[in-house]
Design a protein around this motif. Sequence first.
Motif, mmCIF file in Angstrom:
data_model
loop_
_atom_site.group_PDB
_atom_site.id
_atom_site.type_symbol
_atom_site.label_atom_id
_atom_site.label_comp_id
_atom_site.label_asym_id
_atom_site.label_seq_id
_atom_site.Cartn_x
_atom_site.Cartn_y
_atom_site.Cartn_z
ATOM 1 N N ARG A 1 0.831 -1.191 0.000
ATOM 2 C CA ARG A 1 0.000 0.000 0.000
ATOM 3 C C ARG A 1 0.870 1.248 0.000
ATOM 4 N N GLN A 2 0.279 2.308 -0.517
ATOM 5 C CA GLN A 2 0.978 3.575 -0.556
ATOM 6 C C GLN A 2 0.002 4.692 -0.228
ATOM 7 N N ALA A 3 0.278 5.368 0.865
ATOM 8 C CA ALA A 3 -0.520 6.514 1.269
ATOM 9 C C ALA A 3 0.113 7.781 0.690
ATOM 10 N N PRO A 4 -0.660 8.841 0.549
ATOM 11 C CA PRO A 4 -0.107 10.086 -0.004
ATOM 12 C C PRO A 4 1.104 10.570 0.784
ATOM 13 N N GLY A 5 2.178 10.852 0.059
ATOM 14 C CA GLY A 5 3.384 11.363 0.691
ATOM 15 C C GLY A 5 4.237 10.331 1.383
ATOM 16 N N LYS A 6 3.848 9.073 1.254
ATOM 17 C CA LYS A 6 4.609 8.003 1.907
ATOM 18 C C LYS A 6 5.100 6.994 0.888
ATOM 19 N N GLN A 7 6.074 6.217 1.316
ATOM 20 C CA GLN A 7 6.610 5.171 0.451
ATOM 21 C C GLN A 7 5.682 3.970 0.425
ATOM 22 N N ARG A 8 5.761 3.228 -0.649
ATOM 23 C CA ARG A 8 4.991 1.989 -0.740
ATOM 24 C C ARG A 8 5.543 1.009 0.297
ATOM 25 N N GLU A 9 4.643 0.332 0.996
ATOM 26 C CA GLU A 9 5.071 -0.595 2.032
ATOM 27 C C GLU A 9 4.341 -1.925 1.894
ATOM 28 N N LEU A 10 5.007 -2.971 2.328
ATOM 29 C CA LEU A 10 4.395 -4.299 2.336
ATOM 30 C C LEU A 10 3.308 -4.353 3.390
ATOM 31 N N VAL A 11 2.155 -4.881 2.998
ATOM 32 C CA VAL A 11 1.067 -5.109 3.945
ATOM 33 C C VAL A 11 1.052 -6.576 4.367
ATOM 34 N N ALA A 12 1.026 -7.460 3.384
ATOM 35 C CA ALA A 12 0.995 -8.886 3.677
ATOM 36 C C ALA A 12 1.390 -9.653 2.426
ATOM 37 N N ALA A 13 1.965 -10.821 2.623
ATOM 38 C CA ALA A 13 2.366 -11.658 1.504
ATOM 39 C C ALA A 13 2.188 -13.115 1.883
ATOM 40 N N ILE A 14 1.987 -13.934 0.862
ATOM 41 C CA ILE A 14 1.867 -15.371 1.057
ATOM 42 C C ILE A 14 2.703 -16.055 -0.011
ATOM 43 N N THR A 15 3.480 -17.031 0.417
ATOM 44 C CA THR A 15 4.343 -17.730 -0.523
ATOM 45 C C THR A 15 3.638 -18.942 -1.109
ATOM 46 N N SER A 16 4.273 -19.536 -2.099
ATOM 47 C CA SER A 16 3.713 -20.740 -2.702
ATOM 48 C C SER A 16 3.645 -21.883 -1.697
ATOM 49 N N GLY A 17 4.464 -21.806 -0.667
ATOM 50 C CA GLY A 17 4.434 -22.793 0.398
ATOM 51 C C GLY A 17 3.487 -22.452 1.519
ATOM 52 N N ARG A 18 2.689 -21.403 1.322
ATOM 53 C CA ARG A 18 1.648 -20.971 2.260
ATOM 54 C C ARG A 18 2.187 -20.247 3.477
ATOM 55 N N SER A 19 3.449 -19.882 3.472
ATOM 56 C CA SER A 19 3.958 -19.046 4.562
ATOM 57 C C SER A 19 3.428 -17.629 4.373
ATOM 58 N N THR A 20 3.120 -16.970 5.479
ATOM 59 C CA THR A 20 2.587 -15.615 5.406
ATOM 60 C C THR A 20 3.475 -14.639 6.173
ATOM 61 N N ASN A 21 3.388 -13.396 5.765
ATOM 62 C CA ASN A 21 4.162 -12.331 6.393
ATOM 63 C C ASN A 21 3.282 -11.092 6.437
ATOM 64 N N TYR A 22 3.238 -10.430 7.584
ATOM 65 C CA TYR A 22 2.401 -9.256 7.755
ATOM 66 C C TYR A 22 3.202 -8.073 8.297
ATOM 67 N N ALA A 23 2.797 -6.895 7.893
ATOM 68 C CA ALA A 23 3.330 -5.689 8.535
ATOM 69 C C ALA A 23 2.830 -5.663 9.975
ATOM 70 N N ASP A 24 3.653 -5.157 10.864
ATOM 71 C CA ASP A 24 3.262 -5.115 12.277
ATOM 72 C C ASP A 24 1.970 -4.335 12.470
ATOM 73 N N SER A 25 1.762 -3.334 11.660
ATOM 74 C CA SER A 25 0.603 -2.456 11.834
ATOM 75 C C SER A 25 -0.722 -3.130 11.503
ATOM 76 N N VAL A 26 -0.673 -4.275 10.822
ATOM 77 C CA VAL A 26 -1.929 -4.938 10.430
ATOM 78 C C VAL A 26 -2.099 -6.309 11.076
ATOM 79 N N LYS A 27 -1.108 -6.748 11.799
ATOM 80 C CA LYS A 27 -1.205 -8.071 12.433
ATOM 81 C C LYS A 27 -2.416 -8.138 13.363
#
Length: 119
Positions: free
Chosen positions: A38-64
């Motif tokens: 996601r990218q908010a106005p005036g801010k850098q694009r940041e990772l929110v969440a991702a899922i790998t082909s092996g079903r591992s997930t990763n979340y930004a601390d702000s959305v956990k």
Amino acid sequence: QVQLVESGGGLVQAGGSLRLSCAASGSTSNINAMGWYRQAPGKQRELVAAITSGRSTNYADSVKGRFTISGDNAKITVYLQMNSLKPEDTAVYYCNVVRVVGGLRRDYWGQGTQVTVSS
């Protein structure tokens, strides 16, 4: 090439929920991971969440604890369920797909979908 079609953004009140979807088509072999940035106005694009082909997930601390990412391999689609939304979640959300072919990584991006959370 990988084509990505996003849907599900919109306007919601604080505390509400939205579900984003991103469907991939085209050269969808060797997909290593799918996710949302996601990218908010005036801010850098940041990772929110991702899922790998092996079903591992990763979340930004702000959305956990509030957001959940999931994938449907058969449909080559990734979802982002967003609950307890806050005004600071307001941003353009971009779907991301990572392919690794011959050891080389390539990222593909959706066109972005606006999420606006009102207080």
